[in-house]
Motif scaffolding. Structure first.
Motif, PDB file in Angstrom:
ATOM      1  N   HIS A 181       0.824  -1.209   0.000  1.00 33.40           N
ATOM      2  CA  HIS A 181       0.000   0.000   0.000  1.00 33.40           C
ATOM      3  C   HIS A 181       0.859   1.259   0.000  1.00 33.40           C
ATOM      4  O   HIS A 181       0.410   2.319  -0.430  1.00 33.40           O
ATOM      5  CB  HIS A 181      -0.946  -0.001   1.203  1.00 33.40           C
ATOM      6  N   THR A 182       2.103   1.146   0.461  1.00 40.30           N
ATOM      7  CA  THR A 182       3.012   2.303   0.469  1.00 40.30           C
ATOM      8  C   THR A 182       3.881   2.360  -0.784  1.00 40.30           C
ATOM      9  O   THR A 182       4.706   3.246  -0.919  1.00 40.30           O
ATOM     10  CB  THR A 182       3.911   2.291   1.717  1.00 40.30           C
TER      11      THR A 182
ATOM     12  N   GLU B 293       6.150  -0.017  -1.923  1.00 49.68           N
ATOM     13  CA  GLU B 293       7.383  -0.803  -1.995  1.00 49.68           C
ATOM     14  C   GLU B 293       7.125  -2.154  -2.663  1.00 49.68           C
ATOM     15  O   GLU B 293       6.034  -2.716  -2.550  1.00 49.68           O
ATOM     16  CB  GLU B 293       8.019  -0.967  -0.623  1.00 49.68           C
TER      17      GLU B 293
ATOM     18  N   GLU C  56       3.442  -6.092   5.770  1.00 53.76           N
ATOM     19  CA  GLU C  56       2.280  -5.546   6.458  1.00 53.76           C
ATOM     20  C   GLU C  56       1.595  -6.664   7.217  1.00 53.76           C
ATOM     21  O   GLU C  56       1.631  -7.809   6.800  1.00 53.76           O
ATOM     22  CB  GLU C  56       1.301  -4.938   5.453  1.00 53.76           C
TER      23      GLU C  56
END
Length: 84
Positions: free
Chosen positions: A37-38, A40, A70
């Motif tokens: 979600h970020t 990466e 995550e």
């Protein structure tokens, strides 16, 4: 594969074709390249329980270093080893 698990993660996949798959005991694993979600790079791993009419599906995101990226829903799976 479980529709809910697939739909909630398909937008993170780089391709809808797995780069790896295997079976361990009563689970079938499918690995896809993707991003967290970020943003990466990660491998998105789906684990499908091979029993029942509506099998359980768990999902984990793992960095290329093998570390979880995550918190996801693999908590209910049992530890398995390919060497057993």
């Amino acid at each position: 594969m479980g529709d809910t698990a697939w739909r909630s993660h398909v937008g993170l996949l780089s391709s809808t074709e797995p780069v790896d798959s295997w079976r361990e005991l009563c689970w079938r694993f499918f690995v896809y390249e993707g991003h967290s979600h970020t943003g990466e790079p990660v491998e998105v791993v789906f684990a499908v329980y091979l029993s029942g009419r509506h099998p359980a599906v768990r999902v984990a995101m793992v960095g290329f270093d093998g570390q979880p990226v995550e918190e996801t829903s693999l908590l209910e799976s049992m530890p398995v080893s390919a060497g057993r």
